[in-house]
Design a protein around this motif. Structure first.
Motif, PDB file in Angstrom:
ATOM      1  N   MET A   1      45.503   2.460  17.967  1.00  0.00           N
ATOM      2  CA  MET A   1      46.777   3.046  17.557  1.00  0.00           C
ATOM      3  C   MET A   1      47.566   3.441  18.790  1.00  0.00           C
ATOM      4  SD  MET A   1      47.516   6.178  14.875  1.00  0.00           S
ATOM      5  CE  MET A   1      46.574   7.331  15.864  1.00  0.00           C
ATOM      6  N   GLY A   2      48.827   2.982  18.855  1.00  0.00           N
ATOM      7  CA  GLY A   2      49.665   3.296  20.001  1.00  0.00           C
ATOM      8  C   GLY A   2      50.226   4.705  19.919  1.00  0.00           C
ATOM      9  N   TYR A   3      50.971   5.074  20.944  1.00  0.00           N
ATOM     10  CA  TYR A   3      51.539   6.415  21.007  1.00  0.00           C
ATOM     11  C   TYR A   3      52.927   6.329  21.636  1.00  0.00           C
ATOM     12  CZ  TYR A   3      49.967   6.078  25.857  1.00  0.00           C
ATOM     13  OH  TYR A   3      49.760   5.654  27.152  1.00  0.00           O
ATOM     14  N   TYR A   4      53.646   7.431  21.538  1.00  0.00           N
ATOM     15  CA  TYR A   4      54.994   7.533  22.084  1.00  0.00           C
ATOM     16  C   TYR A   4      55.046   8.693  23.067  1.00  0.00           C
ATOM     17  CZ  TYR A   4      55.936   4.928  17.793  1.00  0.00           C
ATOM     18  OH  TYR A   4      55.905   4.009  16.783  1.00  0.00           O
ATOM     19  N   MET A   5      55.746   8.495  24.152  1.00  0.00           N
ATOM     20  CA  MET A   5      56.026   9.596  25.056  1.00  0.00           C
ATOM     21  C   MET A   5      57.059  10.507  24.404  1.00  0.00           C
ATOM     22  SD  MET A   5      54.292   9.434  27.844  1.00  0.00           S
ATOM     23  CE  MET A   5      53.363   8.299  28.884  1.00  0.00           C
TER      24      MET A   5
ATOM     25  N   GLY B   1      55.356   3.096   9.350  1.00  0.00           N
ATOM     26  CA  GLY B   1      54.532   1.906   9.525  1.00  0.00           C
ATOM     27  C   GLY B   1      53.069   2.237   9.727  1.00  0.00           C
ATOM     28  N   ILE B   2      52.787   3.337  10.464  1.00  0.00           N
ATOM     29  CA  ILE B   2      51.400   3.760  10.688  1.00  0.00           C
ATOM     30  C   ILE B   2      50.804   4.352   9.411  1.00  0.00           C
ATOM     31  CG2 ILE B   2      49.924   5.295  12.029  1.00  0.00           C
ATOM     32  CD1 ILE B   2      51.904   5.097  14.311  1.00  0.00           C
ATOM     33  N   ILE B   3      51.586   5.184   8.714  1.00  0.00           N
ATOM     34  CA  ILE B   3      51.089   5.833   7.503  1.00  0.00           C
ATOM     35  C   ILE B   3      50.789   4.813   6.412  1.00  0.00           C
ATOM     36  CG2 ILE B   3      51.699   7.450   5.662  1.00  0.00           C
ATOM     37  CD1 ILE B   3      53.373   8.965   7.729  1.00  0.00           C
ATOM     38  N   ASN B   4      51.654   3.822   6.263  1.00  0.00           N
ATOM     39  CA  ASN B   4      51.481   2.819   5.206  1.00  0.00           C
ATOM     40  C   ASN B   4      50.620   1.643   5.629  1.00  0.00           C
ATOM     41  OD1 ASN B   4      53.220   4.357   3.589  1.00  0.00           O
ATOM     42  ND2 ASN B   4      55.029   3.318   4.420  1.00  0.00           N
ATOM     43  N   GLY B   5      50.127   1.667   6.865  1.00  0.00           N
ATOM     44  CA  GLY B   5      49.287   0.580   7.343  1.00  0.00           C
ATOM     45  C   GLY B   5      50.025  -0.719   7.574  1.00  0.00           C
ATOM     46  N   GLN B   6      51.325  -0.643   7.836  1.00  0.00           N
ATOM     47  CA  GLN B   6      52.132  -1.843   8.029  1.00  0.00           C
ATOM     48  C   GLN B   6      52.335  -2.195   9.498  1.00  0.00           C
ATOM     49  OE1 GLN B   6      55.713  -0.838   5.956  1.00  0.00           O
ATOM     50  NE2 GLN B   6      54.814  -1.090   3.923  1.00  0.00           N
ATOM     51  N   LEU B   7      52.109  -1.252  10.377  1.00  0.00           N
ATOM     52  CA  LEU B   7      52.288  -1.520  11.799  1.00  0.00           C
ATOM     53  C   LEU B   7      51.113  -2.321  12.329  1.00  0.00           C
ATOM     54  CD1 LEU B   7      54.308  -0.768  14.108  1.00  0.00           C
ATOM     55  CD2 LEU B   7      52.673   1.006  14.761  1.00  0.00           C
ATOM     56  N   PRO B   8      51.361  -3.395  13.062  1.00  0.00           N
ATOM     57  CA  PRO B   8      50.252  -4.188  13.626  1.00  0.00           C
ATOM     58  C   PRO B   8      49.371  -3.326  14.529  1.00  0.00           C
ATOM     59  CG  PRO B   8      52.340  -5.371  13.816  1.00  0.00           C
ATOM     60  CD  PRO B   8      52.675  -3.979  13.366  1.00  0.00           C
ATOM     61  N   PRO B   9      48.092  -3.610  14.599  1.00  0.00           N
ATOM     62  CA  PRO B   9      47.184  -2.797  15.431  1.00  0.00           C
ATOM     63  C   PRO B   9      47.521  -2.912  16.907  1.00  0.00           C
ATOM     64  CG  PRO B   9      46.063  -4.771  14.620  1.00  0.00           C
ATOM     65  CD  PRO B   9      47.379  -4.711  13.907  1.00  0.00           C
ATOM     66  N   VAL B  10      47.295  -1.829  17.602  1.00  0.00           N
ATOM     67  CA  VAL B  10      47.532  -1.765  19.045  1.00  0.00           C
ATOM     68  C   VAL B  10      46.175  -1.604  19.714  1.00  0.00           C
ATOM     69  CG1 VAL B  10      48.718  -0.566  20.908  1.00  0.00           C
ATOM     70  CG2 VAL B  10      49.775  -0.694  18.636  1.00  0.00           C
ATOM     71  N   ASN B  11      45.718  -2.626  20.384  1.00  0.00           N
ATOM     72  CA  ASN B  11      44.387  -2.617  20.995  1.00  0.00           C
ATOM     73  C   ASN B  11      44.519  -2.423  22.506  1.00  0.00           C
ATOM     74  OD1 ASN B  11      42.854  -3.303  18.538  1.00  0.00           O
ATOM     75  ND2 ASN B  11      43.897  -5.279  18.695  1.00  0.00           N
TER      76      ASN B  11
END
Length: 346
Positions: A292-296, A272-282
């Motif tokens: 851009m969000g992150y994962y633990m 989703g991040i690579i293809n620009g499909q994930l909604p922005p995380v502000n």
């Protein structure tokens, strides 16, 4: 039964003579006639009792009168009536869910598939109730027991129990896949970010984690590639779960010989991040704006902008607090993976 000579009569002299005369000029016809004569000779030598065993009529299936009505009454009395025998905690322990959730799913399944609607059979007798059918399917999934295990209590035969299990699983997949087996949308992202901020991690979308799922029936020719470091044949499950145990990412097919990094290389978690499909995380951290969000993650994962590893050996108070908070976030995905223990059939 007729004798063997009557069951397999040899060709009479007229037919044999006529066939032999007709095949004098045909060598292939003579060979066919010779084979037929040998066949009849062999069949006439078979003992009549053996022929009877081969062609005996199959016995009819034995009919067992099951008290379905009494079983439904007992099931309602035990778990579903107002003053039922067993309290709610017993229901939750034995059916792996609250009674209200069970009834909610039951109504949805009945509306989706009329197989779970109680009907009358050819004799006018009522068949199994919807509660009996769903209770059978849920208990088989929960305990991974034989299909006829609940015949004594619910009065359901093996074939019907298997039909109930298949129909229930098909209905659940058809009804809830679109809602739950999907990537998070914009509203879900906002909720995940809000949960992360409440726990001290602004922009956190969850905890990514891999576990090895034992494959007891792994084929022999695949055991070399599926044997993990524990020595057992496993499949690797990569998952991301939120605080409310919503598993919104699951990647499950890699052999157990792979580690977390190999699984991540084949996973679709960042598509989703690579293809620009994930909604922005502000979100804002120390005055800096991020989109851009992150994962633990654990320390084995690479140091990417979308992954935040733990501190393996914290020394200062700040590092210890960070490691402690991240361990709390890790418990979310570990609690979600307890489903393997809760539903034994998995």
């Amino acid at each position: 039964m007729a004798s063997s000579s009557q069951a397999f009569p040899l060709a009479d002299s007229n037919s044999s003579s006529s066939s032999s005369s007709s095949s004098e000029g045909d060598p292939f016809g003579a060979l066919i006639q010779q084979d037929q004569d040998e066949f009849y000779e062999i069949m006439n030598s078979v003992r009549p009792e053996i022929v009877e065993q081969v062609f005996q009529v199959r016995k009819k299936k034995q009919y067992i009168h099951r008290d379905r009505e009494g079983s439904h009454y007992q099931l309602m009395k035990d778990y579903f009536n107002e003053n039922c025998t067993y309290p709610p905690e017993y229901f939750h322990r034995r059916f792996r869910m609250q009674r209200e959730l069970f009834l909610h799913i039951l109504n949805a399944v009945k509306a989706y598939d009329d197989y779970f609607v109680q009907k009358k059979d050819a004799t006018g007798r009522l068949g199994l109730s919807s509660i009996q059918k769903m209770a059978t399917a849920v208990r088989i999934i929960a305990y991974d027991c034989a299909a006829d295990h609940y015949d004594e209590y619910i009065k359901i035969n093996e074939n019907t129990a298997i039909k109930c299990l298949k129909a229930f699983c098909n209905a659940i997949v058809a009804m809830y896949t679109e809602e739950y087996m999907r990537p998070p949308n914009e509203a879900d992202i906002a909720q995940l970010v809000e949960e992360g901020e409440q726990r001290g991690f602004s922009g956190m979308l969850g905890y990514i984690y891999c576990m090895h799922w034992e494959w007891k029936n792994c084929p022999v020719e695949w055991q070399g590639t599926h044997r993990g470091r524990s020595g057992k044949n496993t499949l690797v499950l990569e998952t991301v779960a939120s605080q409310d145990l919503w598993i919104w990412h699951a990647f499950f097919r890699m052999p157990g010989s792979h580690n977390d990094i190999n699984v991540l290389d084949h996973s679709s978690v960042f598509n989703g991040i690579i293809n620009g499909q994930l909604p922005p995380v502000n979100y804002v951290v120390n005055g800096h704006h991020y989109r851009m969000g992150y994962y633990m993650s654990d320390g084995i994962y690479p140091k990417w902008a979308t992954l935040m590893q733990t501190i393996p050996h914290p020394t200062t108070t700040k590092e210890k607090l960070f490691a402690q908070r991240q361990e709390v976030a890790r418990k979310d995905v570990e609690r979600a993976l307890v489903l393997q223990i809760k539903w034994v059939i998995m």
